[in-house]
Design a protein around this motif. Structure first.
Motif, PDB file in Angstrom:
ATOM      1  N   TYR A 223       0.818  -1.503   0.043  1.00 19.11           N
ATOM      2  CA  TYR A 223       0.031  -0.033   0.068  1.00 19.11           C
ATOM      3  C   TYR A 223       0.887   1.411  -0.088  1.00 19.11           C
ATOM      4  CZ  TYR A 223      -3.489   3.556   1.676  1.00 19.11           C
ATOM      5  OH  TYR A 223      -4.050   4.349   1.625  1.00 19.11           O
ATOM      6  N   ASP A 224       0.875   2.262  -0.768  1.00 16.07           N
ATOM      7  CA  ASP A 224       1.462   3.283  -1.157  1.00 16.07           C
ATOM      8  C   ASP A 224       0.903   4.464  -0.292  1.00 16.07           C
ATOM      9  OD1 ASP A 224       2.847   5.603  -1.973  1.00 16.07           O
ATOM     10  OD2 ASP A 224       1.797   5.836  -3.756  1.00 16.07           O
ATOM     11  N   SER A 225       1.410   4.398   0.884  1.00 16.24           N
ATOM     12  CA  SER A 225       0.808   5.223   2.210  1.00 16.24           C
ATOM     13  C   SER A 225       1.372   6.724   1.941  1.00 16.24           C
ATOM     14  CB  SER A 225       1.132   4.710   3.492  1.00 16.24           C
ATOM     15  OG  SER A 225       2.588   4.831   3.709  1.00 16.24           O
ATOM     16  N   THR A 226       2.116   7.092   1.170  1.00 19.19           N
ATOM     17  CA  THR A 226       2.834   8.281   1.183  1.00 19.19           C
ATOM     18  C   THR A 226       2.571   9.045   0.009  1.00 19.19           C
ATOM     19  OG1 THR A 226       4.856   7.601  -0.006  1.00 19.19           O
ATOM     20  CG2 THR A 226       5.076   7.647   2.557  1.00 19.19           C
ATOM     21  N   GLY A 227       1.586   8.405  -0.944  1.00 20.20           N
ATOM     22  CA  GLY A 227       1.052   9.293  -2.336  1.00 20.20           C
ATOM     23  C   GLY A 227      -0.177   8.719  -2.701  1.00 20.20           C
ATOM     24  N   THR A 228      -0.379   7.660  -3.528  1.00 17.42           N
ATOM     25  CA  THR A 228      -1.232   7.552  -4.318  1.00 17.42           C
ATOM     26  C   THR A 228      -2.560   6.886  -3.269  1.00 17.42           C
ATOM     27  OG1 THR A 228      -0.549   5.180  -4.868  1.00 17.42           O
ATOM     28  CG2 THR A 228      -0.079   7.104  -6.458  1.00 17.42           C
ATOM     29  N   ARG A 229      -1.949   6.212  -2.075  1.00 16.77           N
ATOM     30  CA  ARG A 229      -3.091   5.578  -1.304  1.00 16.77           C
ATOM     31  C   ARG A 229      -3.922   4.415  -2.137  1.00 16.77           C
ATOM     32  NH1 ARG A 229      -0.582   9.113   1.141  1.00 16.77           N
ATOM     33  NH2 ARG A 229      -1.604  10.300   2.934  1.00 16.77           N
ATOM     34  N   LYS A 230      -2.803   3.694  -2.899  1.00 18.28           N
ATOM     35  CA  LYS A 230      -3.358   2.545  -3.669  1.00 18.28           C
ATOM     36  C   LYS A 230      -2.393   1.466  -3.373  1.00 18.28           C
ATOM     37  CE  LYS A 230      -6.077   5.039  -7.160  1.00 18.28           C
ATOM     38  NZ  LYS A 230      -6.167   5.321  -8.651  1.00 18.28           N
ATOM     39  N   MET A 231      -2.622   0.358  -3.851  1.00 16.21           N
ATOM     40  CA  MET A 231      -1.770  -0.786  -3.700  1.00 16.21           C
ATOM     41  C   MET A 231      -1.144  -1.303  -4.981  1.00 16.21           C
ATOM     42  SD  MET A 231      -3.829  -3.288  -0.884  1.00 16.21           S
ATOM     43  CE  MET A 231      -5.286  -3.290  -1.835  1.00 16.21           C
ATOM     44  N   TRP A 232       0.085  -1.604  -5.183  1.00 13.95           N
ATOM     45  CA  TRP A 232       0.760  -1.712  -6.348  1.00 13.95           C
ATOM     46  C   TRP A 232       1.788  -2.784  -6.081  1.00 13.95           C
ATOM     47  CZ3 TRP A 232      -0.921   1.443 -10.173  1.00 13.95           C
ATOM     48  CH2 TRP A 232      -1.495   2.638  -9.689  1.00 13.95           C
ATOM     49  N   PRO A 233       2.106  -3.437  -7.282  1.00 15.52           N
ATOM     50  CA  PRO A 233       3.103  -4.711  -7.106  1.00 15.52           C
ATOM     51  C   PRO A 233       4.270  -4.329  -6.603  1.00 15.52           C
ATOM     52  CG  PRO A 233       1.735  -4.746  -9.121  1.00 15.52           C
ATOM     53  CD  PRO A 233       1.445  -3.391  -8.453  1.00 15.52           C
TER      54      PRO A 233
END
Length: 312
Positions: A223-233
């Protein structure tokens, strides 16, 4: 891929008379690794040194280094013999100077090496490199590419992969580094016996990684907690011909850093070793250490240990 001289090894043992069965087995089973470096916007010299130290410290690998010449004329003649090695670790990145490239013959030889069963480790920023090289895009699956540079993969709330077409969304990027929690998406020999979630240190999570995204298995995401607030591979493997490729955003080492937490992470170091063994053999025997990180806690090796080794 490496061609071993069994006859030569036997002759050495017969003549010396001093090799035990154990040492012969160790030598016969040793995995030979070639790190290719020479240019990057990251600290490629230290990245190579620490990676070599991690691998050889496990007792399972012999690591060699081929540094691409900085002189453009000498670079044209650079011809590493890939077939001598079980695994190639790619540690070059030309994102800031795309005139820096491998000679075309070396590109073709790497393609053939992997197609014929070789193992290729794409080390962190190496997936930023070589947008001109279409077969490289196929080998790495996804990398740091522009908005129209291929499909991007996102992980939704149900842990399903969402395939984003070229031109939609954004180009690849990342926000601030943070202690990301790696979440297993697909079980694999590399992450066998890992906890479902484990915490890294000071890690970049790439958003909108892009490429052909073919013949791929996503191993983990964050989970990209510092930017997009989405989950990425975060990690994935690619089948390219008969060969195996591993690619991830783990392993950031910036200029001016010395053995930073991202490399001191026991989870990262364990993964480097297990990935390299899997690329070479298709199996993993290296155990998960008792102090492997958990979802709620990092686990870092001593900085002094590396400094004392003289590799800084």
């Amino acid at each position: 891929m490496k061609t071993k001289s069994i006859l030569g090894a036997c002759i050495v043992i017969v003549l010396s008379g001093f090799y035990s069965n154990f040492s012969f087995t160790q030598q016969a089973n040793r995995i030979d690794v070639l790190i290719v470096d020479g240019f990057s916007n990251h600290d490629w010299q230290q990245t190579t040194a620490v990676t070599k130290w991690i691998l050889e410290g496990s007792g399972r690998f012999k690591v060699y280094i081929s540094t691409i010449p900085s002189d453009s004329i000498a670079r044209k003649d650079w011809r590493p013999e890939f077939n001598k090695y079980d695994v190639i670790v790619q540690n070059t990145n030309n994102i800031q100077n795309q005139r820096l490239r491998w000679p075309r013959q070396a590109e073709q030889e790497l393609e053939a090496y992997v197609k014929n069963g070789g193992g290729l480790y794409i080390l962190h920023s190496a997936n930023n490199a070589f947008p001109h090289w279409k077969e490289y895009d196929k080998m790495i699956g996804m990398g740091w590419r522009q908005k129209n540079g291929g499909y991007a993969l996102e992980i939704d709330a149900d842990k399903k992969i969402v395939r984003i077409p070229p031109g939609e969304g954004e180009g690849t990027g990342h926000d601030d580094r943070f202690n990301a929690v790696i979440q297993i998406l697909n079980r694999h020999p590399i992450n066998k016996n890992y906890p479902d979630q484990w915490q890294t240190a000071n890690t970049e999570v790439y958003y909108f990684p892009r490429g052909p995204a073919e013949n791929m298995t996503v191993l983990s995401f964050a989970y990209d907690s510092t930017g997009t607030r989405k989950m990425w591979p975060v990690e994935w493997t690619v089948n390219y011909g008969k060969g195996r490729v591993y690619n991830s955003s783990l392993g950031h080492l910036w200029k001016g850093e010395v053995y930073p937490p991202a490399y001191r992470c026991i989870g990262y170091q364990t993964t480097v070793i297990r990935v390299t063994e899997w690329l070479a053999t298709g199996k993993v025997t290296y155990p998960v250490p008792a102090d492997f990180p958990t979802k709620d806690s990092q686990s870092l090796r001593s900085e002094q240990e590396f400094i004392n080794s003289g590799k800084h």
